[in-house]
Design a protein around this motif. Structure first.
Motif, PDB file in Angstrom:
ATOM      1  N   MET A   1      14.358 -29.340  19.545  1.00 49.41           N
ATOM      2  CA  MET A   1      15.261 -29.756  18.140  1.00 49.41           C
ATOM      3  C   MET A   1      16.230 -30.969  18.236  1.00 49.41           C
ATOM      4  SD  MET A   1      13.665 -28.031  15.701  1.00 49.41           S
ATOM      5  CE  MET A   1      14.942 -28.209  14.392  1.00 49.41           C
ATOM      6  N   GLY A   2      16.346 -31.653  17.288  1.00 46.10           N
ATOM      7  CA  GLY A   2      17.167 -32.860  17.323  1.00 46.10           C
ATOM      8  C   GLY A   2      18.794 -32.358  17.270  1.00 46.10           C
ATOM      9  N   PRO A   3      19.720 -33.126  17.113  1.00 47.58           N
ATOM     10  CA  PRO A   3      21.042 -32.875  17.131  1.00 47.58           C
ATOM     11  C   PRO A   3      21.337 -31.776  15.757  1.00 47.58           C
ATOM     12  CG  PRO A   3      21.002 -35.213  16.592  1.00 47.58           C
ATOM     13  CD  PRO A   3      19.431 -34.436  16.952  1.00 47.58           C
ATOM     14  N   MET A   4      22.358 -31.098  15.853  1.00 50.50           N
ATOM     15  CA  MET A   4      22.786 -30.464  14.649  1.00 50.50           C
ATOM     16  C   MET A   4      24.190 -30.940  14.308  1.00 50.50           C
ATOM     17  SD  MET A   4      23.031 -26.334  14.996  1.00 50.50           S
ATOM     18  CE  MET A   4      21.328 -25.591  15.034  1.00 50.50           C
ATOM     19  N   ILE A   5      24.154 -30.668  12.875  1.00 49.53           N
ATOM     20  CA  ILE A   5      25.593 -31.433  12.480  1.00 49.53           C
ATOM     21  C   ILE A   5      26.732 -30.538  12.547  1.00 49.53           C
ATOM     22  CG2 ILE A   5      26.583 -32.396  10.481  1.00 49.53           C
ATOM     23  CD1 ILE A   5      23.811 -33.648   9.672  1.00 49.53           C
ATOM     24  N   LEU A   6      28.057 -30.740  13.096  1.00 53.30           N
ATOM     25  CA  LEU A   6      29.161 -29.984  12.603  1.00 53.30           C
ATOM     26  C   LEU A   6      29.823 -30.502  11.337  1.00 53.30           C
ATOM     27  CD1 LEU A   6      31.165 -27.902  13.515  1.00 53.30           C
ATOM     28  CD2 LEU A   6      32.418 -29.816  14.932  1.00 53.30           C
ATOM     29  N   PHE A   7      30.206 -29.393  10.248  1.00 53.69           N
ATOM     30  CA  PHE A   7      30.710 -30.015   9.077  1.00 53.69           C
ATOM     31  C   PHE A   7      32.151 -29.393   9.293  1.00 53.69           C
ATOM     32  CE2 PHE A   7      26.148 -30.048   7.927  1.00 53.69           C
ATOM     33  CZ  PHE A   7      26.083 -30.873   6.985  1.00 53.69           C
ATOM     34  N   ASP A 208      31.164 -21.277  21.851  1.00 59.88           N
ATOM     35  CA  ASP A 208      30.241 -20.182  21.946  1.00 59.88           C
ATOM     36  C   ASP A 208      29.080 -20.060  20.715  1.00 59.88           C
ATOM     37  OD1 ASP A 208      30.442 -20.060  24.762  1.00 59.88           O
ATOM     38  OD2 ASP A 208      31.705 -18.266  24.563  1.00 59.88           O
ATOM     39  N   ASP A 209      29.950 -19.815  19.553  1.00 56.71           N
ATOM     40  CA  ASP A 209      29.647 -19.791  18.360  1.00 56.71           C
ATOM     41  C   ASP A 209      28.666 -20.922  17.819  1.00 56.71           C
ATOM     42  OD1 ASP A 209      30.769 -17.278  18.063  1.00 56.71           O
ATOM     43  OD2 ASP A 209      32.461 -18.286  16.613  1.00 56.71           O
ATOM     44  N   LEU A 210      29.023 -22.230  18.402  1.00 56.68           N
ATOM     45  CA  LEU A 210      28.101 -23.340  18.079  1.00 56.68           C
ATOM     46  C   LEU A 210      26.991 -23.262  18.954  1.00 56.68           C
ATOM     47  CD1 LEU A 210      31.168 -25.921  18.033  1.00 56.68           C
ATOM     48  CD2 LEU A 210      29.913 -24.759  15.849  1.00 56.68           C
ATOM     49  N   LYS A 211      27.196 -22.891  20.212  1.00 59.81           N
ATOM     50  CA  LYS A 211      26.077 -22.789  21.221  1.00 59.81           C
ATOM     51  C   LYS A 211      25.029 -21.753  20.635  1.00 59.81           C
ATOM     52  CE  LYS A 211      28.642 -24.504  25.022  1.00 59.81           C
ATOM     53  NZ  LYS A 211      29.615 -24.203  26.046  1.00 59.81           N
ATOM     54  N   ALA A 212      25.564 -20.737  20.146  1.00 63.75           N
ATOM     55  CA  ALA A 212      24.708 -19.537  19.536  1.00 63.75           C
ATOM     56  C   ALA A 212      23.779 -20.167  18.363  1.00 63.75           C
ATOM     57  CB  ALA A 212      25.429 -18.489  19.125  1.00 63.75           C
ATOM     58  N   CYS A 213      24.395 -20.961  17.416  1.00 58.36           N
ATOM     59  CA  CYS A 213      23.838 -21.378  16.438  1.00 58.36           C
ATOM     60  C   CYS A 213      22.620 -22.572  16.916  1.00 58.36           C
ATOM     61  CB  CYS A 213      24.785 -22.211  15.442  1.00 58.36           C
ATOM     62  SG  CYS A 213      25.727 -21.073  14.575  1.00 58.36           S
ATOM     63  N   LYS A 214      23.285 -23.442  17.967  1.00 58.20           N
ATOM     64  CA  LYS A 214      22.172 -24.460  18.318  1.00 58.20           C
ATOM     65  C   LYS A 214      21.011 -23.800  18.929  1.00 58.20           C
ATOM     66  CE  LYS A 214      22.666 -28.896  19.678  1.00 58.20           C
ATOM     67  NZ  LYS A 214      21.330 -29.330  19.700  1.00 58.20           N
ATOM     68  N   ALA A 215      21.171 -22.551  19.712  1.00 60.11           N
ATOM     69  CA  ALA A 215      19.908 -21.864  20.186  1.00 60.11           C
ATOM     70  C   ALA A 215      18.888 -21.537  19.301  1.00 60.11           C
ATOM     71  CB  ALA A 215      20.492 -20.828  20.925  1.00 60.11           C
ATOM     72  N   GLY A 238      36.223 -32.937  19.865  1.00 61.32           N
ATOM     73  CA  GLY A 238      35.563 -33.731  20.554  1.00 61.32           C
ATOM     74  C   GLY A 238      34.306 -33.011  21.525  1.00 61.32           C
ATOM     75  N   GLU A 239      34.810 -31.734  22.008  1.00 68.34           N
ATOM     76  CA  GLU A 239      33.802 -30.866  22.496  1.00 68.34           C
ATOM     77  C   GLU A 239      32.616 -30.325  21.627  1.00 68.34           C
ATOM     78  OE1 GLU A 239      34.024 -29.570  26.121  1.00 68.34           O
ATOM     79  OE2 GLU A 239      35.259 -31.117  26.147  1.00 68.34           O
ATOM     80  N   ALA A 240      33.334 -29.882  20.386  1.00 70.19           N
ATOM     81  CA  ALA A 240      32.126 -29.423  19.657  1.00 70.19           C
ATOM     82  C   ALA A 240      31.013 -30.515  19.193  1.00 70.19           C
ATOM     83  CB  ALA A 240      32.940 -28.842  18.274  1.00 70.19           C
ATOM     84  N   LEU A 241      31.598 -31.654  19.261  1.00 72.55           N
ATOM     85  CA  LEU A 241      30.499 -32.894  18.687  1.00 72.55           C
ATOM     86  C   LEU A 241      29.536 -32.911  19.839  1.00 72.55           C
ATOM     87  CD1 LEU A 241      33.117 -35.195  16.718  1.00 72.55           C
ATOM     88  CD2 LEU A 241      30.979 -33.774  15.755  1.00 72.55           C
ATOM     89  N   LYS A 242      30.120 -33.014  21.082  1.00 71.99           N
ATOM     90  CA  LYS A 242      29.107 -33.021  22.326  1.00 71.99           C
ATOM     91  C   LYS A 242      28.069 -31.883  22.423  1.00 71.99           C
ATOM     92  CE  LYS A 242      32.163 -35.066  25.812  1.00 71.99           C
ATOM     93  NZ  LYS A 242      33.506 -34.511  25.696  1.00 71.99           N
ATOM     94  N   VAL A 243      28.548 -30.561  21.978  1.00 70.31           N
ATOM     95  CA  VAL A 243      27.680 -29.591  22.051  1.00 70.31           C
ATOM     96  C   VAL A 243      26.558 -29.686  20.970  1.00 70.31           C
ATOM     97  CG1 VAL A 243      27.386 -27.197  21.610  1.00 70.31           C
ATOM     98  CG2 VAL A 243      29.539 -27.827  22.972  1.00 70.31           C
ATOM     99  N   MET A 244      27.136 -30.273  19.795  1.00 68.57           N
ATOM    100  CA  MET A 244      26.122 -30.138  18.681  1.00 68.57           C
ATOM    101  C   MET A 244      24.944 -31.328  18.966  1.00 68.57           C
ATOM    102  SD  MET A 244      26.926 -27.781  16.934  1.00 68.57           S
ATOM    103  CE  MET A 244      26.573 -27.696  15.023  1.00 68.57           C
ATOM    104  N   LYS A 245      25.652 -32.487  19.634  1.00 68.74           N
ATOM    105  CA  LYS A 245      24.508 -33.756  19.817  1.00 68.74           C
ATOM    106  C   LYS A 245      23.502 -33.488  20.856  1.00 68.74           C
ATOM    107  CE  LYS A 245      27.202 -37.623  17.919  1.00 68.74           C
ATOM    108  NZ  LYS A 245      28.529 -37.182  17.469  1.00 68.74           N
ATOM    109  N   ASP A 246      23.847 -32.648  21.913  1.00 70.87           N
ATOM    110  CA  ASP A 246      23.076 -32.416  23.174  1.00 70.87           C
ATOM    111  C   ASP A 246      21.792 -31.949  22.798  1.00 70.87           C
ATOM    112  OD1 ASP A 246      24.924 -33.536  24.383  1.00 70.87           O
ATOM    113  OD2 ASP A 246      25.666 -31.611  25.771  1.00 70.87           O
TER     114      ASP A 246
END
Length: 246
Positions: A1-7, A208-215, A238-246
């Protein structure tokens, strides 16, 4: 899946940026007295979208913090599109906000009460109408969360399957503002059953919550909204946006 957006979320109460605890208006913490400055900070951090809620509007059933929203729009411009919810209950208000530069309106209470309005708005404004489904124990809550309906979140989401809704924003109220982690399983279960993209909201409090959503991206979750954790530094943007884009 592509990148996820952080709002990142700006919740407006009496012209200021606040966070509520479980949706209680009298349990508000003011984070920034200037919503425009807050929007600018999110834009400078590299956020792609901004989530704005007119809290007074959600309770009043009509726009209340319009001046603050317009101040935000003046700052975000075309670089950071804004999705706006709270008190948008009729077609005139939908049209007004979209004309003023809001990229996407979020319809909540009205989606339960008048689903036809949502469908008509989607036809008139393709890709610019989202539905906000706020649930308590899986049942839809409306009127600024003041009352819980007899309908399940999944049944409500199914009503709009072929309407052209841009996204369903799913909030688990019991987790909102309490930093306990989002209800990823409930959100993923909803996302799997519908074809409309889903955005997670409520309780997102760590990387970790963002990673759980990304998974769970393959279920149809396309974005995550975070408010309090972004303000108090639990989530580094900054970290969050990296996690979401990877």
């Amino acid at each position: 899946m592509g990148p996820m957006i952080l709002f990142p979320a700006i919740d407006l109460k009496d012209g200021a940026c606040v966070r509520l605890l479980k949706g209680e208006m009298d349990k508000a913490t003011v984070f920034n007295t200037s919503p425009a400055d807050q929007a600018r900070a999110f834009k400078d951090a590299g956020c792609e979208w901004l989530h704005v809620v007119d809290l007074n509007g959600a309770f009043a059933g009509k726009p209340v913090n319009a001046d603050a929203v317009e101040a935000i729009l003046a700052v975000t411009g075309a670089d950071m599109p804004v999705q706006l919810g709270g008190g948008i209950r009729d077609r005139a208000t939908i049209d007004m906000w979209l004309e003023k530069g809001v990229q996407r309106v979020i319809l909540g209470t009205v989606a339960l009460r008048h689903p036809e309005l949502v469908k008509d708005a989607c036809k008139a404004h393709p890709g610019r109408v989202a539905v906000g489904i706020d649930a308590r124990d899986g049942m839809v809550a409306v009127e600024g969360w003041a009352e819980t309906s007899e309908m399940t979140a999944i049944d409500l989401a199914m009503k709009f399957e072929d309407a052209g809704v841009a996204a369903i924003i799913y909030t688990d109220i019991d987790r909102d503002g309490v930093l306990s982690g989002p209800n990823v399983d409930a959100t993923a279960a909803l996302a799997e059953k519908i074809s409309t993209p889903v955005i997670v909201s409520g309780g997102v409090s760590s990387l970790d919550d963002l990673k759980a959503c990304k998974a769970k991206a393959d279920t149809g979750i396309v974005g995550v909204i975070s408010g309090r954790a972004v303000y108090d530094g639990r989530i580094d943007l900054g970290e969050a946006l990296k996690v979401m884009k990877d």
